[in-house]
Write an enzyme that holds these catalytic residues in place. Structure first.
Site, PDB file in Angstrom:
ATOM      1  N   HIS A   1      12.688   2.901 -10.103  1.00 24.24           N
ATOM      2  CA  HIS A   1      11.521   3.768  -9.928  1.00 24.24           C
ATOM      3  C   HIS A   1      11.799   4.786  -8.817  1.00 24.24           C
ATOM      4  CE1 HIS A   1       9.988   0.134 -11.867  1.00 24.24           C
ATOM      5  NE2 HIS A   1       8.986   0.859 -12.315  1.00 24.24           N
TER       6      HIS A   1
ATOM      7  N   THR B   1       8.248   7.868  -7.054  1.00 26.08           N
ATOM      8  CA  THR B   1       7.340   7.614  -5.942  1.00 26.08           C
ATOM      9  C   THR B   1       8.096   7.582  -4.621  1.00 26.08           C
ATOM     10  OG1 THR B   1       5.863   6.368  -7.396  1.00 26.08           O
ATOM     11  CG2 THR B   1       5.608   6.030  -5.041  1.00 26.08           C
TER      12      THR B   1
ATOM     13  N   GLY C   1       4.807  -6.509  -5.965  1.00 27.70           N
ATOM     14  CA  GLY C   1       5.257  -6.121  -7.302  1.00 27.70           C
ATOM     15  C   GLY C   1       4.090  -6.159  -8.254  1.00 27.70           C
ATOM     16  N   PRO C   2       3.478  -7.345  -8.452  1.00 26.67           N
ATOM     17  CA  PRO C   2       2.233  -7.368  -9.222  1.00 26.67           C
ATOM     18  C   PRO C   2       1.199  -6.490  -8.512  1.00 26.67           C
ATOM     19  CG  PRO C   2       3.129  -9.578  -8.977  1.00 26.67           C
ATOM     20  CD  PRO C   2       3.923  -8.694  -8.074  1.00 26.67           C
TER      21      PRO C   2
ATOM     22  N   ASP D   1      -1.720   4.354  -7.552  1.00 26.85           N
ATOM     23  CA  ASP D   1      -2.802   4.311  -8.540  1.00 26.85           C
ATOM     24  C   ASP D   1      -2.907   2.935  -9.188  1.00 26.85           C
ATOM     25  OD1 ASP D   1      -4.110   6.935  -8.700  1.00 26.85           O
ATOM     26  OD2 ASP D   1      -2.135   7.675  -9.254  1.00 26.85           O
TER      27      ASP D   1
ATOM     28  N   ASN E   1      -1.046  10.436  -6.780  1.00 23.15           N
ATOM     29  CA  ASN E   1      -0.198  11.412  -7.480  1.00 23.15           C
ATOM     30  C   ASN E   1      -0.597  11.615  -8.942  1.00 23.15           C
ATOM     31  OD1 ASN E   1       1.078   9.328  -9.052  1.00 23.15           O
ATOM     32  ND2 ASN E   1       2.510   8.932  -7.363  1.00 23.15           N
TER      33      ASN E   1
ATOM     34  N   ILE F   1      -0.145  10.005 -11.601  1.00 26.03           N
ATOM     35  CA  ILE F   1       0.843   9.700 -12.642  1.00 26.03           C
ATOM     36  C   ILE F   1       1.094   8.201 -12.654  1.00 26.03           C
ATOM     37  CG2 ILE F   1       3.265   9.916 -13.320  1.00 26.03           C
ATOM     38  CD1 ILE F   1       1.730  12.396 -14.014  1.00 26.03           C
TER      39      ILE F   1
ATOM     40  N   HIS G   1       8.534   8.318 -13.112  1.00 28.65           N
ATOM     41  CA  HIS G   1       7.928   7.147 -12.475  1.00 28.65           C
ATOM     42  C   HIS G   1       8.861   5.938 -12.539  1.00 28.65           C
ATOM     43  CE1 HIS G   1       4.790   4.142 -11.487  1.00 28.65           C
ATOM     44  NE2 HIS G   1       5.405   3.414 -12.391  1.00 28.65           N
TER      45      HIS G   1
ATOM     46  N   GLU H   1     -12.358 -14.645  -6.525  1.00 24.96           N
ATOM     47  CA  GLU H   1     -11.277 -15.629  -6.452  1.00 24.96           C
ATOM     48  C   GLU H   1      -9.903 -14.984  -6.280  1.00 24.96           C
ATOM     49  OE1 GLU H   1     -14.647 -17.348  -8.896  1.00 24.96           O
ATOM     50  OE2 GLU H   1     -13.483 -15.481  -8.941  1.00 24.96           O
TER      51      GLU H   1
ATOM     52  N   PHE I   1     -11.699 -21.955 -12.335  1.00 24.75           N
ATOM     53  CA  PHE I   1     -11.602 -20.565 -11.911  1.00 24.75           C
ATOM     54  C   PHE I   1     -10.306 -20.267 -11.168  1.00 24.75           C
ATOM     55  CE2 PHE I   1     -16.429 -20.961 -11.920  1.00 24.75           C
ATOM     56  CZ  PHE I   1     -16.492 -20.584 -13.255  1.00 24.75           C
TER      57      PHE I   1
ATOM     58  N   HIS J   1     -14.477 -29.840  -8.941  1.00 22.68           N
ATOM     59  CA  HIS J   1     -15.013 -29.920 -10.306  1.00 22.68           C
ATOM     60  C   HIS J   1     -13.846 -29.933 -11.298  1.00 22.68           C
ATOM     61  CE1 HIS J   1     -18.354 -28.781  -7.833  1.00 22.68           C
ATOM     62  NE2 HIS J   1     -19.220 -28.845  -8.841  1.00 22.68           N
TER      63      HIS J   1
ATOM     64  N   HIS K   1     -16.880 -24.482 -17.950  1.00 26.36           N
ATOM     65  CA  HIS K   1     -16.551 -24.874 -16.581  1.00 26.36           C
ATOM     66  C   HIS K   1     -15.635 -26.100 -16.522  1.00 26.36           C
ATOM     67  CE1 HIS K   1     -19.528 -21.966 -15.515  1.00 26.36           C
ATOM     68  NE2 HIS K   1     -19.609 -22.335 -14.258  1.00 26.36           N
TER      69      HIS K   1
END
Length: 704
Positions: free
Chosen positions: A36, A39, A124-125, A168, A198, A200, A280, A437, A463, A487, A499
């Site tokens: 990349h 950027t 990264g994520p 972004d 940017n 993009i 990108h 969460e 959850f 739970h 649940h």
């Protein structure tokens, strides 16, 4: 300005260092064949400004406690960070940049915590880094409160800033909303986020999926917002002084987190590919690199750098050493008048638990009515509060259900936002995440990676799916975060299948490096907390019951200390040699014990193994594993109110599972357990079925 905060003094050599950053970004991606570059090229001025002028850091001591922290939330643009580490004088060489994304290099595709000196956290994520930065800023305040609460603002050795660059993609991910909203409530004046606006992304123009005014969104949260518009002039002008002034203003705002909208052109100044989705996430190609280098006045050869430029950039090393020396004087003065605080600092810095801390852990008497393990966990936290000041945490708006509030401890919240139910102040201890969460998970990771304190966070087990991305990163980074998930089964009853976490335990066990602990009673819960806190190199998930569970009579059965080994012989077979082994976790251990009595009464030697944590069990040596689960005893039954998948390794070829392979229902817990076969009768039937498979019994069985 102070020596640690130098005036801008932007020179031609600085401008050339910025252009060197662009050239190295192009060349590194071209050599790797993927990456990349865009950027990293357009963020070159901002990144260089941060590392060379703004941040307090010492490249010769990346772990210096007084340093500012930097989080590259847009981790795909790892070169934005790597090149500045190289130019700043960290132990990263030009050869490392040439090895971008290659085997065994210090420059993997995304920054990895604990792998490359100067990388503060794995990113990264997208969106995670913003949450991590929020957690770091919160941890800095909590640490100050523990060690130096009365110092004037900005005068404590524990005062520092957290800077983050976000893209972004980070802004679009929901986790950034969750954590940014929390940052505003917390009034984190030590946090500065620079948003690279940017317009993009991989699918080119972001207008195809994004229309909001991001600056207005952050103003609505309650952040201090500024805009630096480099795209606002013709021709495009990178006004570094304007960004510098914006950062100085952000640092002066101490009652709000700061957000700087930096409007850039991605891939500047590549003549054909700037401002396109192509730049990108892919190499520019030789022709575009040649044309860009010509515009910048660089020779058309790969990785060509000017030693004078590098020497100039690495003056930050000397400035960093001076800053660290000045900080050390301040720290020593503090330590000299605060022996108790210094001892605590030393202990927190090494994640060392105080001697004899576990003596505070409660022991619970045998009780047929028992206690829910979530309630037992709450009692453990209350007992540990006085002896472990580093331990703090809370819940995603489920404090009463999760039992995550240390009784009598103030909330970590600016005093103006404290409530009647939760009084507190800025140095408090109980965290409130709201119904967020995922944001909670990323913040917990940021707290842990900052160092010093030990965080925990709670919600319902089902959850945990909302925060799985953060949990996986916690395991990847080997962070000692404790996830308190209550739970834990159909035992939560009337709330029904939405649940009731049928598949969740197995899904969590699939996360490499996460220890999933599901205690059978109150005493196993206390030992589970001990194990979680003694493990400083990985996260722990506590899966706790809503319903009361009998507190096992330890004078009759084995000590709950076996919890630390993950699985242990809770009740031995008559004669010590079993023909069948019943293996259970959590609330189902009680049914295994009752089934054992019936099987023994009919003449079948039966062993009961409590298996609260498979991960801890398989970390034991083979001899211990064989002692508990001998290969020669193939007749086995596992009992857990979830799907059987994660038990197949233990069951073997002829084992039988008491499990639930479908979603639950809305009804009282007792009814659900009976209707879905979590009874001693069914455990006995399954034992008969497994024994029949190995030829121990013949005739009709009812367990299939």
């Amino acid at each position: 300005m102070a020596a640690t905060d130098p005036a801008l003094n932007w020179s031609d050599l600085d401008r050339k260092a910025v252009d060197t950053t662009r050239v190295l970004a192009m060349d590194a991606v071209e050599k790797a064949g993927n990456g990349h570059p865009g950027t990293a090229m357009s963020l070159a001025p901002a990144a260089y400004l941060l590392f060379n002028r703004v941040m307090r850091h010492d490249p010769t001591d990346p772990e210096w406690a007084g340093r500012d922290r930097f989080v590259l939330s847009c981790g795909h643009s790892s070169l934005t960070l790597y090149i500045q580490l190289f130019l700043s004088g960290y132990s990263l060489s030009l050869d490392d940049l040439k090895s971008l994304r290659q085997w065994d290099s210090l420059t993997p595709g995304h920054p990895e915590y604990g792998h490359t000196p100067g990388v503060e956290i794995t990113t990264g994520p997208l969106g995670q880094g913003i949450g991590n930065a929020v957690g770091m800023a919160m941890a800095a305040r909590r640490e100050r409160g523990l060690l130096d609460p009365d110092a004037a603002a900005g005068e404590s050795p524990f005062d520092h800033h957290v800077y983050s660059i976000a893209s972004d993609g980070d802004i679009e991910e929901g986790v950034s909303h969750e954590s940014s909203a929390i940052a505003a409530v917390q009034k984190l004046g030590n946090l500065v986020v620079i948003y690279d606006d940017n317009e993009i992304s991989i699918e080119d123009d972001t207008r195809i999926a994004k229309s909001e005014d991001v600056g207005a969104r952050y103003e609505a949260y309650g952040w201090h917002v500024q805009t630096v518009n480099w795209r606002g002039s013709d021709p495009y002008t990178e006004d570094v002084e304007e960004l510098w002034n914006a950062i100085q203003t952000a640092k002066s705002v101490t009652d709000k987190p700061s957000f700087i909208v930096l409007k850039t052109i991605i891939g500047w100044p590549a003549p054909k590919k700037q401002n396109t989705g192509k730049i990108h996430g892919s190499a520019l190609g030789a022709a575009e690199i040649t044309a860009t280098k010509e515009l910048l006045g660089f020779a058309d050869e790969p990785f060509a750098i000017d030693d004078e430029v590098v020497k100039h950039a690495q003056q930050v090393v000397e400035r960093g050493r001076e800053a660290r020396a000045a900080w050390q004087q301040k720290f020593d003065a503090w330590a000299g008048g605060n022996a108790e605080g210094k001892a605590l600092f030393d202990r927190l810095a090494t994640r060392t638990l105080p001697e004899g801390w576990h003596d505070a852990l409660p022991e619970f008497p045998a009780d047929e009515k028992g206690l829910a393990t979530r309630a037992a966990s709450g009692k453990v936290l209350k007992a540990l509060a006085p002896v472990l000041p580093e331990l703090w945490g809370g819940s995603a708006d489920l404090a009463e259900s999760n039992n995550t509030t240390m009784e009598g401890e103030p909330s970590f919240i600016p005093a103006e936002y404290a409530t009647d139910a939760f009084p507190g102040h800025e140095y408090g201890r109980t965290l409130h995440f709201g119904i967020r969460e995922h944001g909670m998970g990323s913040i917990l990771n940021g707290i842990a990676v900052h160092g010093g304190t030990r965080p925990y966070g709670g919600t319902f087990l089902v959850f945990s799916d909302y925060m799985r991305g953060s949990v996986r990163l916690s395991a990847l980074m080997k962070l000692p975060v404790v996830f308190v998930w209550t739970h834990d089964s159909i035992g939560l009853g009337e709330d029904g299948p939405t649940h009731q976490p049928i598949e969740t335990l197995t899904a969590l066990r699939a996360i490499v490096g996460l220890d999933v602990v599901r205690p059978a009673d109150a005493n196993e819960t206390a030992w589970a907390w001990r194990g979680a806190l003694e493990h400083t190199d990985r996260p722990t998930a506590l899966a706790l019951s809503r319903q009361n569970l009998p507190t096992i009579d330890r004078s009759k059965y084995a000590s709950a200390e076996g919890t630390l080994k993950g699985g242990y012989i809770l009740s031995e077979a008559s004669g010590g040699t079993p023909k069948v082994i019943l293996i259970a976790s959590g609330s189902e251990v009680q049914y295994a014990l009752t089934a054992q009595e019936r099987l023994e009464a009919e003449g079948t030697p039966t062993r009961v193994v409590s298996m609260p944590c498979q991960e801890w069990f398989f970390q034991q040596d083979v001899a211990y594993q064989q002692q508990v689960l001998p290969h020669g005893v193939k007749a086995r039954v596992t009992v857990e109110a979830g799907i059987r998948m994660s038990w197949d390794r233990i069951l073997g070829d002829v084992g039988e599972a008491v499990s639930i392979e479908h979603y639950g229902a809305s009804a009282p817990a007792k009814v659900l357990f009976e209707q879905f076969g979590f009874t001693a009768d069914n455990v006995v039937a399954k034992a008969h079925a497994s024994l029949a498979k190995v030829g121990e019994i013949t005739g009709t069985t009812t367990g299939n």
